[in-house]
Write a protein that holds these residues in place. Structure first.
Motif, PDB file in Angstrom:
ATOM      1  N   ILE A 297     -62.618 -46.786 132.553  1.00  0.00           N
ATOM      2  CA  ILE A 297     -62.017 -47.873 132.210  1.00  0.00           C
ATOM      3  C   ILE A 297     -61.572 -49.022 132.850  1.00  0.00           C
ATOM      4  CG2 ILE A 297     -60.226 -48.696 130.275  1.00  0.00           C
ATOM      5  CD1 ILE A 297     -60.289 -46.130 128.625  1.00  0.00           C
ATOM      6  N   THR A 298     -60.773 -48.515 133.895  1.00  0.00           N
ATOM      7  CA  THR A 298     -60.404 -49.316 135.024  1.00  0.00           C
ATOM      8  C   THR A 298     -61.600 -50.074 135.611  1.00  0.00           C
ATOM      9  OG1 THR A 298     -58.384 -48.065 135.340  1.00  0.00           O
ATOM     10  CG2 THR A 298     -58.890 -49.485 136.944  1.00  0.00           C
ATOM     11  N   ALA A 299     -62.578 -49.256 136.061  1.00  0.00           N
ATOM     12  CA  ALA A 299     -63.526 -49.923 136.667  1.00  0.00           C
ATOM     13  C   ALA A 299     -64.550 -51.000 135.765  1.00  0.00           C
ATOM     14  CB  ALA A 299     -64.718 -48.725 137.004  1.00  0.00           C
ATOM     15  N   LEU A 300     -64.515 -50.580 134.486  1.00  0.00           N
ATOM     16  CA  LEU A 300     -65.308 -51.469 133.618  1.00  0.00           C
ATOM     17  C   LEU A 300     -64.470 -52.687 133.580  1.00  0.00           C
ATOM     18  CD1 LEU A 300     -66.438 -48.969 130.683  1.00  0.00           C
ATOM     19  CD2 LEU A 300     -68.033 -50.122 132.321  1.00  0.00           C
ATOM     20  N   SER A 301     -63.292 -52.750 133.414  1.00  0.00           N
ATOM     21  CA  SER A 301     -62.249 -53.935 133.380  1.00  0.00           C
ATOM     22  C   SER A 301     -62.448 -54.682 134.551  1.00  0.00           C
ATOM     23  CB  SER A 301     -60.809 -53.284 133.059  1.00  0.00           C
ATOM     24  OG  SER A 301     -60.776 -52.729 131.772  1.00  0.00           O
ATOM     25  N   LYS A 302     -62.591 -54.161 135.607  1.00  0.00           N
ATOM     26  CA  LYS A 302     -62.725 -54.970 137.007  1.00  0.00           C
ATOM     27  C   LYS A 302     -64.000 -55.828 137.318  1.00  0.00           C
ATOM     28  CE  LYS A 302     -59.469 -52.226 139.636  1.00  0.00           C
ATOM     29  NZ  LYS A 302     -59.225 -51.444 140.950  1.00  0.00           N
ATOM     30  N   GLU A 303     -65.055 -55.416 136.475  1.00  0.00           N
ATOM     31  CA  GLU A 303     -66.221 -56.206 136.619  1.00  0.00           C
ATOM     32  C   GLU A 303     -66.054 -57.602 136.172  1.00  0.00           C
ATOM     33  OE1 GLU A 303     -70.178 -53.462 136.016  1.00  0.00           O
ATOM     34  OE2 GLU A 303     -69.029 -53.382 134.224  1.00  0.00           O
ATOM     35  N   THR A 304     -66.869 -58.337 136.821  1.00  0.00           N
ATOM     36  CA  THR A 304     -66.723 -59.918 136.500  1.00  0.00           C
ATOM     37  C   THR A 304     -67.471 -60.053 135.161  1.00  0.00           C
ATOM     38  OG1 THR A 304     -67.264 -60.440 138.880  1.00  0.00           O
ATOM     39  CG2 THR A 304     -67.717 -62.086 137.197  1.00  0.00           C
ATOM     40  N   SER A 305     -66.657 -60.804 134.350  1.00  0.00           N
ATOM     41  CA  SER A 305     -67.119 -61.060 132.907  1.00  0.00           C
ATOM     42  C   SER A 305     -67.128 -59.764 131.995  1.00  0.00           C
ATOM     43  CB  SER A 305     -68.143 -61.859 132.845  1.00  0.00           C
ATOM     44  OG  SER A 305     -69.415 -61.143 133.033  1.00  0.00           O
ATOM     45  N   THR A 306     -66.524 -58.560 132.783  1.00  0.00           N
ATOM     46  CA  THR A 306     -66.771 -57.254 131.935  1.00  0.00           C
ATOM     47  C   THR A 306     -67.969 -57.117 130.977  1.00  0.00           C
ATOM     48  OG1 THR A 306     -65.409 -58.197 130.167  1.00  0.00           O
ATOM     49  CG2 THR A 306     -64.362 -57.076 131.925  1.00  0.00           C
ATOM     50  N   PRO A 307     -69.114 -57.118 131.381  1.00  0.00           N
ATOM     51  CA  PRO A 307     -70.482 -57.088 130.637  1.00  0.00           C
ATOM     52  C   PRO A 307     -70.479 -55.842 129.653  1.00  0.00           C
ATOM     53  CG  PRO A 307     -71.099 -56.740 132.911  1.00  0.00           C
ATOM     54  CD  PRO A 307     -69.584 -57.039 132.767  1.00  0.00           C
TER      55      PRO A 307
END
Length: 416
Positions: free
Chosen positions: A267-277
């Motif tokens: 969840i942390t890694a997904l939230s750190k992505e640019t624009s959370t695709p």
């Protein structure tokens, strides 16, 4: 009185005296009595061996010297002598480990294997931490088996046991644009490896410490019961910590962060992505059928067959189970034989308490998440005399991280 009866009587008297001194907070005198018990155990063990050797030859007939020079043709050939009573070292260390934590004296053989195993463990450790007693491999396996029962995600991830840092090279060139020029012919030069699109993921040291307290009365239980109790308690606490980290862990702290190093959660890694695709949000007025399907669509093709839905008990039964088609039929089908509690839109649904409320993670954990146990589990103990309790602290170094975020997606409720 037989040898065993005499030993048992003497040991019982010493145990009673030691307990009385402990109750009177006379630790030094109690330790002297424990030393007497240890010496008594050694003397009895030696005497028992001598008695057993004597018994083994009592019933054997004397050698007939007249026939001894010419052995029978059918007489068995005796090879090198072997000990039929050689101890199983794995079981022996398990017993020595338990007796050490219970404060019971170890016999000579148990002391020997206990010291050897823990000396090897401390010499092999990669850190400068003060290490406790190595948890037997058999007990660690039972703990992780129990952990997997409590948290399905821990049964799904792929783990390693490499000492020190473990680095993975992950190929990021997976898009159509990146793959279009992979075809070649004999006249075309092979591209330099420096052009390959790889990223490094390094699993290093994240210290996990969890503890449990045991009263001195409970320490008087049998060795098997004691080990089962320790396994039960540590499984619950370590399992909760690991599962939480694999979903919500913050990873390694930066210069301005004040949290401790921990596995990087999905969840942390997904939230750190640019624009959370790979994150889909919903509100109470949204059509959840559409939102769940949109979330499934975020998982890359190829990972779909490996992906499962992870959500806590409340979300599974009060949200997913209530999604219905236009005819009022539930999409969710209860199925306890699939590895989870049911299925929806073809995916297995697993109850996982580590997923936050109103959230649902779709993930191919087996393929796309990994962890490494840099240092196996050890336990230290500390007596609290006034409370008549012993505190056991389990210590391990474990790290984890997603290998490919294409194998994950998150559905979460929008913040109001």
């Amino acid at each position: 009185m037989s040898l065993a009866e005499n030993y048992k009587a003497q040991r019982g008297e010493l145990e009673t005296r030691a307990q009385a001194l402990i109750d009177e907070n006379k630790a030094d005198e109690a330790q002297n009595v424990l030393d007497e018990i240890k010496k008594l155990d050694e003397e009895f063990e030696n005497a028992a061996k001598i008695q057993a050797n004597l018994n083994s030859i009592k019933d054997k007939p004397a050698v007939n010297f007249q026939n001894a020079q010419k052995p029978s043709q059918n007489a068995p050939v005796i090879d090198n002598f072997t000990h039929s009573d050689v101890k199983d070292e794995v079981k022996l260390y398990e017993t020595a480990f338990a007796k050490n934590l219970m404060g019971q004296p170890l016999n000579n053989l148990e002391n020997e294997i206990f010291d050897k195993v823990n000396l090897d463990f401390k010499n092999a450790a990669q850190t400068t931490e003060q290490h406790g007693v190595l948890v037997p491999k058999t007990v660690q396996e039972k703990i992780f088996r129990k952990i997997s029962e409590l948290h399905p995600v821990l049964a799904d991830v792929t783990g390693f046991g490499v000492k020190g840092d473990l680095t993975f090279l992950v190929d990021e060139a997976t898009t159509d644009a990146a793959n279009k020029d992979l075809w070649t012919n004999e006249a075309t030069e092979t591209p330099d490896s420096k052009d390959a699109n790889f990223k490094e993921i390094t699993l290093s040291g994240c210290e996990l410490v969890k503890g449990t307290t045991l009263s001195w009365k409970l320490k008087k239980m049998s060795i098997d019961d004691f080990l089962n109790y320790v396994i039960e308690k540590l499984s619950e606490k370590m399992g909760n910590a690991l599962a939480y980290a694999f979903f919500n862990g913050k990873g390694k702290p930066g210069d301005s962060d004040n949290f401790k190093a921990q596995p990087l959660g999905v969840i942390t890694a997904l939230s750190k992505e640019t624009s959370t695709p790979r994150i889909v949000t919903y509100t109470d007025t949204d059509d959840l059928e559409v939102k769940v399907r949109n979330t499934i669509a975020k998982v890359k093709s190829g990972y779909g067959k490996l992906a499962c839905i992870y959500a806590n008990n409340d979300f599974v039964w009060n949200t997913l189970a209530n999604i219905k088609d236009k005819n009022g039929r539930a999409y969710f089908v209860t199925d306890y034989n699939s590895g989870g509690v049911g299925r929806i839109f073809g995916l297995v649904v697993k109850e996982e308490d580590a997923v936050p409320n109103d959230n649902m993670v779709i993930g191919a954990f087996k393929k796309c998440y990994t962890y490494n146990t840099n240092e196996p589990m050890s336990i230290t103990s500390q007596d609290e005399t006034r409370k008549r309790q012993t505190f056991y602290s389990a210590y391990s170094i474990i790290d984890g991280a997603p290998l490919d975020l294409d194998g994950f997606a998150l559905l979460k409720k929008a913040q109001s």
